[in-house]
Design a protein around this motif. Structure first.
Motif, PDB file in Angstrom:
ATOM      1  N   ASN A  90       0.844  -1.204   0.000  1.00 12.25           N
ATOM      2  CA  ASN A  90       0.000   0.000   0.000  1.00 12.25           C
ATOM      3  C   ASN A  90       0.871   1.243   0.000  1.00 12.25           C
ATOM      4  O   ASN A  90       1.977   1.251   0.583  1.00 12.25           O
ATOM      5  N   ARG A 134      -6.027  -2.079  -5.316  1.00 12.75           N
ATOM      6  CA  ARG A 134      -6.907  -1.632  -4.219  1.00 12.75           C
ATOM      7  C   ARG A 134      -6.878  -0.099  -4.161  1.00 12.75           C
ATOM      8  O   ARG A 134      -5.818   0.515  -4.271  1.00 12.75           O
ATOM      9  N   GLY A 136      -8.317   2.818  -1.537  1.00  9.22           N
ATOM     10  CA  GLY A 136      -8.977   3.032  -0.262  1.00  9.22           C
ATOM     11  C   GLY A 136      -8.821   4.456   0.229  1.00  9.22           C
ATOM     12  O   GLY A 136      -8.119   5.273  -0.382  1.00  9.22           O
ATOM     13  N   TYR A 145     -12.177   0.169   1.246  1.00  6.94           N
ATOM     14  CA  TYR A 145     -11.530   0.135  -0.064  1.00  6.94           C
ATOM     15  C   TYR A 145     -12.375  -0.651  -1.055  1.00  6.94           C
ATOM     16  O   TYR A 145     -13.276  -1.424  -0.687  1.00  6.94           O
ATOM     17  N   THR A 147     -11.714  -3.059  -4.729  1.00  3.03           N
ATOM     18  CA  THR A 147     -10.617  -3.833  -5.301  1.00  3.03           C
ATOM     19  C   THR A 147     -11.093  -4.543  -6.552  1.00  3.03           C
ATOM     20  O   THR A 147     -12.289  -4.833  -6.716  1.00  3.03           O
TER      21      THR A 147
END
Length: 667
Positions: A90, A134, A136, A145, A147
């Motif tokens: 992330n 993803r 978010g 989030y 996806t």
């Protein structure tokens, strides 16, 4: 150990073992999961690995004769209960938008073979994998989030004969797409939890069954997956030499651990005058097994704890775990599978009632939440577990993932402990512990028939169950600690009597003895005892021994074809040669059968694991030695050798030389 070193350890272990189970650093996992603190500034940037468990449903298309997977507490379905692993990265931007990428692999529960449709073929799903983006938005320590991305999977068709037995299982690969949404929450330390829904749409493909005289089967997977996951956050630079500070404060109310074990076994050709249905093939063979387990625990209240152990298992024992009474691989389940299958092997509540007085520390570990407890206490456990988790323990010979591998070495082999095919049951136990002794008793479900995967408290309209009572004495000899455990057990289950089956078959020798046995099964009692001793003789040197016996009048229900067993050996730590965490073990076992059990096998009878079609009876003899080399705190490699004389009690076959390699990772 630095974070960089820890990260390298798990990358190496993953390459060696095929994957990492809920991967995390050893030091990170030794920190109990902690409760978040309000107003903590949280950043989602970094790498993570973890695992998930959940439930799914869907369709493989019309006319596919779905063979559903078990669902545990939920209905059986296309996937049943499901679980697997994930890893990703992330990046959180200054505006709190989080972009990431994640790859995962998801495996369904074991197939519900007991209630499969009686058709010429059945279709099932082996696994699903995805690579997803993803997007978010970070609300501090939680992040919703969406996806989506690429998906693939594998389906299989089980082609059946007229009796419903599989004669071939061809399969197909599918590709497609997936989309979903979820939310992830920071729990404590570097641990986060997520709840996610994914829709998976895989390509429609047709499997040609012309070789079996049937038209092709169009398979069109459409799946709905709901997953709960745990992730360990490594941070943005896990390779840095500077340890990364945990993101949230710590608490002692959680415990998260994992293990993964890969075992490869093989043997060269051996002498065999003849072979039968369950015989070990004399031409030689190599097989492997791989298990990965998460050990999750939480303190609910004072003295109250809950533990949950989802586990994936893949591979087969030698000859599909057939051909030896003292089987050579303790990780070889009777429910072997070509692709990993997920099962919630343990889920149980544990309540400890302190009786006051002196206390002892409880270290944080697998299925153990850190804290203190009274030495004098009463403990109650209810749920699903292995009988061996609480009975017949031994410091030197108990865990085939760490010490001896042979079934007759790590267990009192004549104790036919209640279990389904992977080796677990449901029930309860109570223990009274004192400083120098303990007594414990348990009552458990038994299979509804020998070697069945269905556990029950009732068959043929009557009550069936398994019970055991064990007394444990702790003592010292010349200031060296030792333990003696004595257990008595009894199982009442749906089994046939050997002598009765032989008498019926004698009236008409053209009858098949196994058909006769199946027709006379009723609720029969099997009882016996075991004596289990361990003694430290010097620092880092210990000896052990077990003696076990059962009445041998009726069929074995759960474990293996042994009515009498004597085993023992020695375990030596490597401190004597500068390797204090290495272990060398040497031991042996002698297994035997009752007279009527021998006659049943000699007449062509089949047991749980053995049956050569004839029998020149001799005691089965086992010698095992191993060396366990600890690479680091997270990884141990083991070389193991077993010599088995008279395999399956047959003097006309063997001996067999079995060579094994084991890789065991844990955190």
């Amino acid at each position: 150990m630095t974070c960089a070193r820890l990260f390298r350890v798990h990358i190496a272990a993953g390459a060696a073992l095929g994957a990492a189970a809920f991967g995390a650093s050893a030091n990170a996992a030794d920190l109990a999961v902690k409760s978040p603190v309000a107003n903590t500034v949280y950043n989602w940037t970094g790498f993570y690995v973890g695992g998930h468990f959940g439930y799914g449903d869907g369709s493989l298309g019309p006319g596919t004769n779905l063979l559903p997977a078990q669902g545990v507490f939920f209905p059986r379905s296309t996937t049943g209960a499901l679980g697997g692993f994930q890893a990703g990265y992330n990046h959180q931007f200054s505006n709190r938008v989080v972009l990431g990428v994640e790859a995962d692999a998801t495996f369904p529960d074991a197939l519900d073979l007991v209630r499969r449709p009686t058709t010429s073929f059945n279709t099932s799903l082996d696994y699903v994998g995805t690579v997803r983006g993803r997007i978010g938005y970070a609300f501090g320590s939680w992040m919703p989030y969406v996806t989506g991305g690429f998906a693939w999977g594998h389906s299989a068709v089980r082609v059946n004969d007229a009796a419903g037995n599989a004669i071939s299982e061809p399969g197909l690969y599918h590709t497609g797409w997936t989309a979903g949404a979820g939310a992830e929450f920071a729990l404590s330390g570097n641990w986060t939890a997520k709840l996610e829904y994914d829709y998976v749409d895989l390509s429609r493909r047709t499997l040609d069954l012309a070789d079996f005289g049937m038209p092709g089967v169009p398979i069109d997977p459409r799946l709905h997956l709901l997953k709960f996951g745990l992730n360990y956050q490594f941070g943005d630079s896990p390779w840095s030499a500077t340890p990364t500070q945990t993101r949230l404060p710590e608490s002692s109310d959680w415990s998260v651990h994992g293990q993964t074990t890969f075992i490869a076994q093989g043997y060269p050709a051996f002498r065999a005058a003849y072979s039968g249905t369950n015989s070990l093939p004399p031409g030689g063979q190599i097989q492997q097994t791989w298990t990965t387990t998460a050990f999750l625990g939480v303190r609910l209240w004072e003295g109250g704890e809950f533990y949950f152990n989802p586990e994936t298992a893949q591979g087969f024992g030698l000859n599909g775990t057939l051909g030896l009474a003292g089987f050579s691989n303790g990780e070889a389940q009777k429910a072997g599978a070509e692709y990993p299958k997920i099962r919630p092997q343990r889920y149980y509540f544990k309540q400890t009632f302190g009786l006051g007085g002196e206390q002892e520390d409880v270290e944080e570990g697998p299925n153990q939440v850190a804290g203190k407890r009274d030495i004098d206490r009463v403990t109650l456990v209810v749920g699903r577990f292995a009988v061996g988790d609480f009975f017949d323990g031994n410091s030197y010979a108990k865990d085939p993932r760490a010490d001896f591998m042979n079934w007759a070495m790590w267990s009192s082999a004549a104790y036919d402990f209640p279990a389904d095919l992977p080796g677990y049951t449901r029930g309860g136990l109570v223990e009274l512990n004192r400083k120098d002794w303990a007594i414990r008793a348990g009552l458990f479900q038994v299979p509804d028939a020998p070697n069945s995967d269905v556990l029950t408290f009732s068959t043929n309209g009557g009550m069936t169950a398994g019970g055991v009572v064990e007394f444990e004495d702790r003592y010292e000899i010349f200031a060296q600690p030792g333990k003696l455990r004595v257990g008595v057990f009894g199982n009442r289950g749906n089994t046939g009597n050997y002598s009765q089956a032989l008498a019926i078959e004698a009236t008409d020798p053209l009858q098949d003895i196994n058909t006769v046995m199946a027709g006379i099964r009723k609720d029969n009692l099997k009882y016996g005892f075991y004596i289990n001793a361990e003694q430290q003789v010097a620092k880092d040197v210990g000896v052990f021994g077990r003696l076990s016996w059962n009445d041998g009048r009726s069929e074995i229900l759960s474990f293996t074809d042994i009515d009498r067993s004597l085993s023992g050996g020695v375990s030596i730590k490597g401190s004597f040669w500068g390797r204090p965490n290495d272990t060398i073990g040497v031991g042996g076992a002698i297994n035997g059968l009752s007279a009527s059990h021998r006659d049943f096998l000699a007449a062509g009878g089949l047991g749980l694991l053995i049956g050569d079609g004839a029998l020149n009876y001799r005691n089965e003899g086992i010698f095992e030695s191993y060396y366990a080399y600890q690479v680091n705190k997270s990884l141990t490699l083991t070389a193991d050798y077993q010599f088995i004389a008279n395999p399956a009690y047959n003097g006309d076959r063997g001996p067999v030389h079995i060579f094994s390699g084991r890789a065991h990772g844990e955190f």
